[in-house]
Design a protein around this motif. Structure first.
Motif, mmCIF file in Angstrom:
data_model
loop_
_atom_site.group_PDB
_atom_site.id
_atom_site.type_symbol
_atom_site.label_atom_id
_atom_site.label_comp_id
_atom_site.label_asym_id
_atom_site.label_seq_id
_atom_site.Cartn_x
_atom_site.Cartn_y
_atom_site.Cartn_z
ATOM 1 N N GLY A 104 15.923 28.577 41.000
ATOM 2 C CA GLY A 104 15.748 29.683 40.053
ATOM 3 C C GLY A 104 16.131 29.255 38.641
ATOM 4 O O GLY A 104 15.437 29.571 37.677
ATOM 5 N N GLY A 105 17.209 28.507 38.536
ATOM 6 C CA GLY A 105 17.691 28.061 37.235
ATOM 7 C C GLY A 105 16.710 27.137 36.532
ATOM 8 O O GLY A 105 16.465 27.270 35.336
ATOM 9 N N LEU A 106 16.138 26.198 37.285
ATOM 10 C CA LEU A 106 15.162 25.277 36.689
ATOM 11 C C LEU A 106 13.934 26.041 36.213
ATOM 12 O O LEU A 106 13.439 25.817 35.107
ATOM 13 C CB LEU A 106 14.757 24.198 37.703
ATOM 14 C CG LEU A 106 15.776 23.069 37.898
ATOM 15 C CD1 LEU A 106 15.343 22.140 39.026
ATOM 16 C CD2 LEU A 106 15.964 22.273 36.605
ATOM 17 N N ALA A 107 13.456 26.972 37.058
ATOM 18 C CA ALA A 107 12.302 27.796 36.684
ATOM 19 C C ALA A 107 12.647 28.617 35.438
ATOM 20 O O ALA A 107 11.844 28.718 34.502
ATOM 21 C CB ALA A 107 11.906 28.710 37.836
ATOM 22 N N GLY A 108 13.853 29.172 35.399
ATOM 23 C CA GLY A 108 14.290 29.962 34.247
ATOM 24 C C GLY A 108 14.348 29.122 32.981
ATOM 25 O O GLY A 108 14.014 29.587 31.902
ATOM 26 N N GLY A 109 14.772 27.867 33.139
ATOM 27 C CA GLY A 109 14.831 26.963 31.997
ATOM 28 C C GLY A 109 13.455 26.735 31.393
ATOM 29 O O GLY A 109 13.276 26.796 30.170
ATOM 30 N N PHE A 110 12.464 26.490 32.253
ATOM 31 C CA PHE A 110 11.089 26.294 31.791
ATOM 32 C C PHE A 110 10.566 27.565 31.127
ATOM 33 O O PHE A 110 10.007 27.538 30.032
ATOM 34 C CB PHE A 110 10.164 25.921 32.955
ATOM 35 C CG PHE A 110 10.202 24.460 33.275
ATOM 36 C CD1 PHE A 110 9.565 23.532 32.451
ATOM 37 C CD2 PHE A 110 10.869 23.998 34.396
ATOM 38 C CE1 PHE A 110 9.604 22.183 32.737
ATOM 39 C CE2 PHE A 110 10.921 22.648 34.690
ATOM 40 C CZ PHE A 110 10.293 21.737 33.867
ATOM 41 N N LEU A 111 10.794 28.674 31.819
ATOM 42 C CA LEU A 111 10.321 29.974 31.334
ATOM 43 C C LEU A 111 10.948 30.293 29.974
ATOM 44 O O LEU A 111 10.260 30.695 29.034
ATOM 45 C CB LEU A 111 10.709 31.047 32.360
ATOM 46 C CG LEU A 111 9.864 32.306 32.383
ATOM 47 C CD1 LEU A 111 8.479 31.984 32.919
ATOM 48 C CD2 LEU A 111 10.532 33.369 33.256
ATOM 49 N N GLY A 112 12.245 30.070 29.889
ATOM 50 C CA GLY A 112 12.961 30.346 28.643
ATOM 51 C C GLY A 112 12.420 29.506 27.501
ATOM 52 O O GLY A 112 12.215 29.999 26.396
ATOM 53 N N ALA A 113 12.177 28.212 27.779
ATOM 54 C CA ALA A 113 11.685 27.312 26.737
ATOM 55 C C ALA A 113 10.313 27.746 26.231
ATOM 56 O O ALA A 113 9.985 27.579 25.067
ATOM 57 C CB ALA A 113 11.627 25.886 27.264
#
Lengths: 121, 136
Positions: free
Chosen positions: A84-93
Motif C-alpha cells: 500500500g505504501g509503495l502504491a501511495g508513493g507513486f500515487l502521491g508523486a
C-alpha cells in the motif's frame, strides 16, 4: 578550531536526538534531521533531504531489530502495508503536484490532531 | 478481508503523505492502532520496517546522483545509532498505554506544526521533485 568543535557538538546533539526520537516513537527522526541540519549546519535543502534518508536507514534498521525481536510482527501485515505504501508513493508523486500544497498540509494537520487527541484520551 | 483492505488503505495514505513532507508514520501508526486495534509498540515496529525498503531505493538513487553529504552522514551516524538503540529500548521498556499517550502528545505537536506552520513552498517543491526522482 572553536567553530569546528561547535559543529561536532551540534552533530552529536542532532544525531542522538534523531536516533532517540525515531527509536522511541518508531518515526519522526527525519523530521528532526532535515530542518536541524539546514538551520544549524548550513546544509542546503537538497542535500539535507538526501543525507537524512541515508542517516535514517541504518538507524531505523537498528531500532527495527529491537522492535521485531520483542513484538514479533506478522510478516503478512508488514508486506500488505508496504505494498500500500509503495502504491501511495507513486500515487502521491503523480497526484500531489496538481493539488495546492499548503491546503493539503492543513488538511493533514487536522487529521493528525484528531488522531492525536484520540490516542491521548 | 476487511483487515487486508484496511492495511492497504492505511499504507496507501501514509505513502502518499510521505510525498508531502509529512512523515508517513504520522498517519501509519495512529491508523494501525485506531482502526486495527494494534498494540502501540507493534504499530511503531511496523512503521520502522515499512520505511526500510523505500529508504533503500531512495538511498541508492541519491548515491548515484551524488546528493548525499558524506561529511554530514559520518558526523551524525554514530550518535544516531546509539540513540536509535536507546530509544527503542526505552519504548519497549515502558507500558504500551503510556507509550501510546506519549506518542499522542508528540503527534499533537506534529499536527499543530502542519496546521499552523509557515508555508515553505520551495521546500515542498523540492521534496516533491526528489520524491519523483526517487520513484521514477
Amino acid at each position: 578550531m572553536e567553530e569546528k568543535g561547535k559543529k561536532s557538538l551540534l552533530r552529536a546533539v542532532i544525531g542522538t536526538g534523531a536516533g532517540l526520537l525515531n527509536g522511541l516513537f518508531g518515526s519522526g527522526g527525519g523530521a528532526l534531521v532535515v530542518p536541524a541540519s539546514r538551520r544549524f549546519l548550513g546544509v542546503n535543502a537538497h542535500e539535507a533531504h538526501a543525507s537524512a534518508i541515508a542517516v535514517m536507514l541504518p538507524m531505523t534498521a537498528v531500532s527495527a531489530v529491537f522492535y521485531a525481536v520483542r513484538t514479533r510482527p506478522d510478516i503478512w501485515q508488514v508486506l500488505i502495508v508496504s505494498v500500500g505504501g509503495l502504491a501511495g508513493g507513486f500515487l502521491g508523486a503523480k497526484l500531489l503536484p496538481k493539488l495546492p500544497p499548503l491546503a493539503l498540509r492543513r488538511i493533514f494537520g487536522v487529521f493528525i490532531i484528531a488522531a492525536a487527541i484520540k490516542m491521548i484520551l | 478481508m476487511m483487515e487486508i483492505a484496511l492495511l492497504l488503505g492505511i499504507g496507501l495514505a501514509a505513502g502518499a503523505a510521505a510525498g508531502l513532507g509529512v512523515g508517513g508514520g504520522a498517519l501509519l501508526i495512529p491508523g494501525l492502532t485506531i482502526f486495527l486495534g494494534m498494540d502501540q509498540r507493534m504499530a511503531q515496529g511496523i512503521n520502522l520496517l515499512y520505511f526500510i525498503p523505500t529508504a533503500v531505493i531512495a538511498v541508492i538513487t541519491h548515491i548515484k546522483n551524488g546528493k548525499i553529504n558524506k561529511e554530514l552522514v559520518k558526523g551524525l551516524i554514530f550518535y544516531g545509532l546509539a540513540g536509535a538503540g536507546a530509544g527503542a529500548f526505552l519504548a519497549l521498556s515502558v507500558k504500551q498505554e503510556a507509550l501510546r499517550t506519549l506518542f499522542g502528545y508528540f503527534l499533537l505537536l506534529v499536527g499543530m506544526y502542519e496546521l499552523f506552520g509557515k508555508a515553505d513552498n520551495k521546500d515542498d517543491a523540492l521534496s516533491r521533485k526528489e520524491q519523483k526522482n526517487t520513484l521514477e
